[in-house]
Design a protein around this motif. Structure first.
Motif, PDB file in Angstrom:
ATOM      1  N   THR A 102      -3.336  -0.432   1.963  1.00  0.00           N
ATOM      2  CA  THR A 102      -2.192  -0.946   1.205  1.00  0.00           C
ATOM      3  C   THR A 102      -0.877  -0.471   1.803  1.00  0.00           C
ATOM      4  OG1 THR A 102      -3.472  -1.065  -0.845  1.00  0.00           O
ATOM      5  CG2 THR A 102      -1.076  -0.971  -1.051  1.00  0.00           C
ATOM      6  N   VAL A 103      -0.803   0.797   2.156  1.00  0.00           N
ATOM      7  CA  VAL A 103       0.433   1.333   2.739  1.00  0.00           C
ATOM      8  C   VAL A 103       0.752   0.643   4.058  1.00  0.00           C
ATOM      9  CG1 VAL A 103       1.475   3.375   3.792  1.00  0.00           C
ATOM     10  CG2 VAL A 103       0.320   3.563   1.580  1.00  0.00           C
ATOM     11  N   GLY A 104      -0.258   0.451   4.905  1.00  0.00           N
ATOM     12  CA  GLY A 104      -0.018  -0.218   6.175  1.00  0.00           C
ATOM     13  C   GLY A 104       0.446  -1.653   5.993  1.00  0.00           C
ATOM     14  N   ARG A 105      -0.197  -2.362   5.102  1.00  0.00           N
ATOM     15  CA  ARG A 105       0.174  -3.754   4.849  1.00  0.00           C
ATOM     16  C   ARG A 105       1.549  -3.847   4.195  1.00  0.00           C
ATOM     17  NH1 ARG A 105      -4.395  -5.873   1.240  1.00  0.00           N
ATOM     18  NH2 ARG A 105      -3.598  -7.954   1.721  1.00  0.00           N
ATOM     19  N   LEU A 106       1.865  -2.891   3.332  1.00  0.00           N
ATOM     20  CA  LEU A 106       3.174  -2.890   2.682  1.00  0.00           C
ATOM     21  C   LEU A 106       4.284  -2.661   3.702  1.00  0.00           C
ATOM     22  CD1 LEU A 106       4.991  -2.939   0.199  1.00  0.00           C
ATOM     23  CD2 LEU A 106       4.419  -0.521  -0.188  1.00  0.00           C
ATOM     24  N   ARG A 107       4.068  -1.741   4.629  1.00  0.00           N
ATOM     25  CA  ARG A 107       5.076  -1.512   5.666  1.00  0.00           C
ATOM     26  C   ARG A 107       5.315  -2.782   6.470  1.00  0.00           C
ATOM     27  NH1 ARG A 107       2.485   4.284   7.559  1.00  0.00           N
ATOM     28  NH2 ARG A 107       3.708   5.634   6.167  1.00  0.00           N
ATOM     29  N   ASP A 108       4.236  -3.465   6.832  1.00  0.00           N
ATOM     30  CA  ASP A 108       4.382  -4.713   7.580  1.00  0.00           C
ATOM     31  C   ASP A 108       5.121  -5.771   6.760  1.00  0.00           C
ATOM     32  OD1 ASP A 108       3.027  -3.553   9.665  1.00  0.00           O
ATOM     33  OD2 ASP A 108       1.136  -4.608   9.314  1.00  0.00           O
ATOM     34  N   ALA A 109       4.788  -5.865   5.482  1.00  0.00           N
ATOM     35  CA  ALA A 109       5.431  -6.858   4.620  1.00  0.00           C
ATOM     36  C   ALA A 109       6.924  -6.568   4.466  1.00  0.00           C
ATOM     37  CB  ALA A 109       4.746  -6.881   3.255  1.00  0.00           C
ATOM     38  N   ILE A 110       7.271  -5.289   4.378  1.00  0.00           N
ATOM     39  CA  ILE A 110       8.687  -4.914   4.290  1.00  0.00           C
ATOM     40  C   ILE A 110       9.410  -5.242   5.591  1.00  0.00           C
ATOM     41  CG2 ILE A 110      10.270  -2.944   4.126  1.00  0.00           C
ATOM     42  CD1 ILE A 110       8.281  -1.753   2.058  1.00  0.00           C
ATOM     43  N   LEU A 133       3.285  -2.717  -6.100  1.00  0.00           N
ATOM     44  CA  LEU A 133       2.778  -2.478  -7.445  1.00  0.00           C
ATOM     45  C   LEU A 133       1.420  -1.783  -7.399  1.00  0.00           C
ATOM     46  CD1 LEU A 133       2.739  -2.756 -10.512  1.00  0.00           C
ATOM     47  CD2 LEU A 133       1.931  -5.118 -10.220  1.00  0.00           C
ATOM     48  N   TYR A 134       0.549  -2.226  -6.507  1.00  0.00           N
ATOM     49  CA  TYR A 134      -0.768  -1.586  -6.414  1.00  0.00           C
ATOM     50  C   TYR A 134      -0.607  -0.117  -5.993  1.00  0.00           C
ATOM     51  CZ  TYR A 134      -5.583  -0.580  -5.202  1.00  0.00           C
ATOM     52  OH  TYR A 134      -6.834  -0.002  -5.146  1.00  0.00           O
ATOM     53  N   GLU A 135       0.251   0.137  -5.012  1.00  0.00           N
ATOM     54  CA  GLU A 135       0.472   1.522  -4.588  1.00  0.00           C
ATOM     55  C   GLU A 135       1.018   2.360  -5.745  1.00  0.00           C
ATOM     56  OE1 GLU A 135       2.675   4.007  -0.993  1.00  0.00           O
ATOM     57  OE2 GLU A 135       3.620   2.188  -1.760  1.00  0.00           O
ATOM     58  N   GLN A 136       1.973   1.829  -6.473  1.00  0.00           N
ATOM     59  CA  GLN A 136       2.532   2.544  -7.626  1.00  0.00           C
ATOM     60  C   GLN A 136       1.455   2.851  -8.653  1.00  0.00           C
ATOM     61  OE1 GLN A 136       5.325   0.247  -9.912  1.00  0.00           O
ATOM     62  NE2 GLN A 136       6.086   2.002 -11.079  1.00  0.00           N
ATOM     63  N   ARG A 137       0.594   1.882  -8.925  1.00  0.00           N
ATOM     64  CA  ARG A 137      -0.457   2.090  -9.904  1.00  0.00           C
ATOM     65  C   ARG A 137      -1.458   3.150  -9.437  1.00  0.00           C
ATOM     66  NH1 ARG A 137      -3.560  -2.387 -10.297  1.00  0.00           N
ATOM     67  NH2 ARG A 137      -4.482  -1.594 -12.228  1.00  0.00           N
ATOM     68  N   VAL A 138      -1.741   3.199  -8.138  1.00  0.00           N
ATOM     69  CA  VAL A 138      -2.617   4.244  -7.605  1.00  0.00           C
ATOM     70  C   VAL A 138      -1.991   5.618  -7.830  1.00  0.00           C
ATOM     71  CG1 VAL A 138      -3.553   5.258  -5.479  1.00  0.00           C
ATOM     72  CG2 VAL A 138      -3.775   2.794  -5.890  1.00  0.00           C
ATOM     73  N   TYR A 139      -0.705   5.738  -7.533  1.00  0.00           N
ATOM     74  CA  TYR A 139      -0.037   7.030  -7.706  1.00  0.00           C
ATOM     75  C   TYR A 139      -0.002   7.446  -9.172  1.00  0.00           C
ATOM     76  CZ  TYR A 139       1.657   6.447  -2.885  1.00  0.00           C
ATOM     77  OH  TYR A 139       1.756   6.277  -1.523  1.00  0.00           O
ATOM     78  N   ARG A 140       0.196   6.518 -10.045  1.00  0.00           N
ATOM     79  CA  ARG A 140       0.218   6.846 -11.469  1.00  0.00           C
ATOM     80  C   ARG A 140      -1.163   7.313 -11.935  1.00  0.00           C
ATOM     81  NH1 ARG A 140       4.743   5.467 -14.199  1.00  0.00           N
ATOM     82  NH2 ARG A 140       3.645   5.458 -16.193  1.00  0.00           N
ATOM     83  N   TYR A 141      -2.204   6.695 -11.406  1.00  0.00           N
ATOM     84  CA  TYR A 141      -3.563   7.121 -11.739  1.00  0.00           C
ATOM     85  C   TYR A 141      -3.814   8.538 -11.205  1.00  0.00           C
ATOM     86  CZ  TYR A 141      -8.588   7.691 -11.343  1.00  0.00           C
ATOM     87  OH  TYR A 141      -9.864   8.209 -11.404  1.00  0.00           O
ATOM     88  N   LEU A 142      -3.428   8.797  -9.960  1.00  0.00           N
ATOM     89  CA  LEU A 142      -3.656  10.109  -9.369  1.00  0.00           C
ATOM     90  C   LEU A 142      -2.830  11.189 -10.058  1.00  0.00           C
ATOM     91  CD1 LEU A 142      -3.805   9.202  -5.563  1.00  0.00           C
ATOM     92  CD2 LEU A 142      -5.711   9.707  -7.102  1.00  0.00           C
ATOM     93  N   ALA A 143      -1.641  10.824 -10.550  1.00  0.00           N
ATOM     94  CA  ALA A 143      -0.810  11.806 -11.251  1.00  0.00           C
ATOM     95  C   ALA A 143      -1.503  12.319 -12.510  1.00  0.00           C
ATOM     96  CB  ALA A 143       0.539  11.196 -11.609  1.00  0.00           C
ATOM     97  N   TYR A 314      10.162   1.547  -3.061  1.00  0.00           N
ATOM     98  CA  TYR A 314      10.603   2.045  -4.374  1.00  0.00           C
ATOM     99  C   TYR A 314      11.377   0.973  -5.131  1.00  0.00           C
ATOM    100  CZ  TYR A 314       9.605   6.961  -3.133  1.00  0.00           C
ATOM    101  OH  TYR A 314       9.005   8.145  -2.796  1.00  0.00           O
ATOM    102  N   TYR A 315      12.148   0.195  -4.396  1.00  0.00           N
ATOM    103  CA  TYR A 315      12.956  -0.851  -5.032  1.00  0.00           C
ATOM    104  C   TYR A 315      12.090  -1.803  -5.849  1.00  0.00           C
ATOM    105  CZ  TYR A 315      15.740  -5.121  -5.443  1.00  0.00           C
ATOM    106  OH  TYR A 315      16.365  -6.244  -5.928  1.00  0.00           O
ATOM    107  N   THR A 316      10.856  -1.995  -5.420  1.00  0.00           N
ATOM    108  CA  THR A 316       9.989  -2.936  -6.129  1.00  0.00           C
ATOM    109  C   THR A 316       9.049  -2.244  -7.113  1.00  0.00           C
ATOM    110  OG1 THR A 316       8.492  -2.895  -4.209  1.00  0.00           O
ATOM    111  CG2 THR A 316      10.062  -4.699  -4.334  1.00  0.00           C
ATOM    112  N   TRP A 317       9.215  -0.946  -7.345  1.00  0.00           N
ATOM    113  CA  TRP A 317       8.428  -0.287  -8.383  1.00  0.00           C
ATOM    114  C   TRP A 317       8.831  -0.843  -9.745  1.00  0.00           C
ATOM    115  CZ3 TRP A 317       7.236   5.634  -7.762  1.00  0.00           C
ATOM    116  CH2 TRP A 317       6.362   5.798  -6.664  1.00  0.00           C
TER     117      TRP A 317
END
Length: 333
Positions: A102-110, A133-143, A314-317
């Motif tokens: 997800t992180v790799g694909r997000l960087r490319d998309a940005i 959104l998926y990355e944010q949701r993963v972080y919220r779960y891990l938190a 972060y802007y799209t969180w």
């Protein structure tokens, strides 16, 4: 607000300083917060169409570094983007694999958005929104699941692990400040101003007061998710940077508390008067008397300094509210 040199008054007594992070902690503003946001119930959700930004036509200032495409994964296609409520694996190995991709694909998309789109106008494209959104949701779960988080970090590439640790720790810090309230609350949300219009405003405030734009962006992320939350906090803090009226009178320089550009200049003014850029910890503690808040803001700022693409992520969180029945997402797909 004009560009005359600001007259900076001395710091105010503690009880009159900004209620800033209380917006992220006591009103369910940010996805990182949760606070009276940890509201007992949400009476209604009100989406507001934003007025045309008077800054959206400004030529945004960009990072001098050219974006580099990530080789972690191919460019995302519509058919394999994560659904808004896609399941988050509880298995550390699978979760680490999903997060890395997800992180790799997000960087490319940005990179694609910045190269072929126009972040100075309109909203982020669907791939950026859904991957972020998926990355944010993963972080919220891990938190909320530190044991799973610690096992997941060790299975991530070094750079992704550092990104995850900072974000999960920041979210956990802000969630620790949550103070549930009883009774229904009404939260007004709207779209954020365009990403590069905000970036230009952050840098304008940095030039005037010497406060790093990444710190200002991190504060705005925590407070109102880049202006998406438009409701006052439970203690009366207002605007995209959540000022108490008395503090605004001292540091707002005659501007409009609800205007993004004016609010950013006022926040930079206040942080500068409180010790920034020499001592960001002192300045941020004056903004909100919580070490957890200070730590969270600096962790988010560090990520933006490491890679400007993290600002666009972060802007799209999205905005979350926490209720006794669990989290609710108030913005996004």
């Amino acid at each position: 607000m004009n560009d005359q040199p600001a007259v900076i008054p001395p710091p105010l007594p503690r009880r009159t300083v900004l209620a800033a992070a209380l917006a992220a902690v006591v009103v369910p503003l940010s996805g990182c917060a949760g606070s009276a946001g940890e509201a007992a119930s949400v009476a209604s959700r009100e989406r507001v169409t934003p007025p045309a930004s008077e800054r959206s036509s400004a030529s945004p200032e960009r990072s001098s570094a050219s974006p580099e495409r990530s080789s972690a994964s191919p460019e995302p296609s519509a058919r394999d983007l994560p659904a808004p409520d896609a399941a988050v694996s509880k298995d550390p190995e699978r979760l680490a694999d999903a997060l890395t991709r997800t992180v790799g694909r997000l960087r490319d998309a940005i990179d694609d958005w910045r190269r072929t789109g126009d972040p100075a106008k309109g909203e982020a494209p669907e791939p950026v929104v859904l991957l972020s959104l998926y990355e944010q949701r993963v972080y919220r779960y891990l938190a909320r699941n530190p044991a799973v988080a610690s096992r997941t970090y060790g299975k991530l590439p070094k750079d992704v692990a550092a990104r995850a640790r900072d974000n999960v720790t920041a979210i956990r810090d802000l969630l620790s400040l949550a103070h549930p309230v009883s009774g229904p609350i009404k939260i007004k949300v709207r779209s954020a101003e365009p990403a590069d219009a905000l970036l230009a405003a952050f840098r304008r405030a940095e030039r005037r007061f010497g406060v790093e734009w990444e710190v200002l962006a991190a504060v705005m992320l925590v407070e109102t998710k880049f202006g998406r939350v438009r409701s006052p906090s439970y203690v009366g803090a207002k605007g995209p940077m959540q000022f108490m009226p008395g503090t605004w009178k001292a540091y707002g320089m005659g501007g409009d508390i609800d205007d993004t550009g004016d609010a950013l200049l006022a926040a930079a003014n206040y942080l500068h008067a409180s010790g920034a850029p020499g001592d960001y910890r002192r300045a941020l503690y004056a903004y909100n008397h919580s070490q957890a808040y200070v730590d969270a803001v600096l962790l988010h700022a560090r990520q933006m300094k490491r890679d400007i693409r993290n600002y666009y992520a972060y802007y799209t969180w999205q905005v979350y509210v926490i209720t006794p029945k669990g989290e609710r997402r108030l913005t996004g797909p």
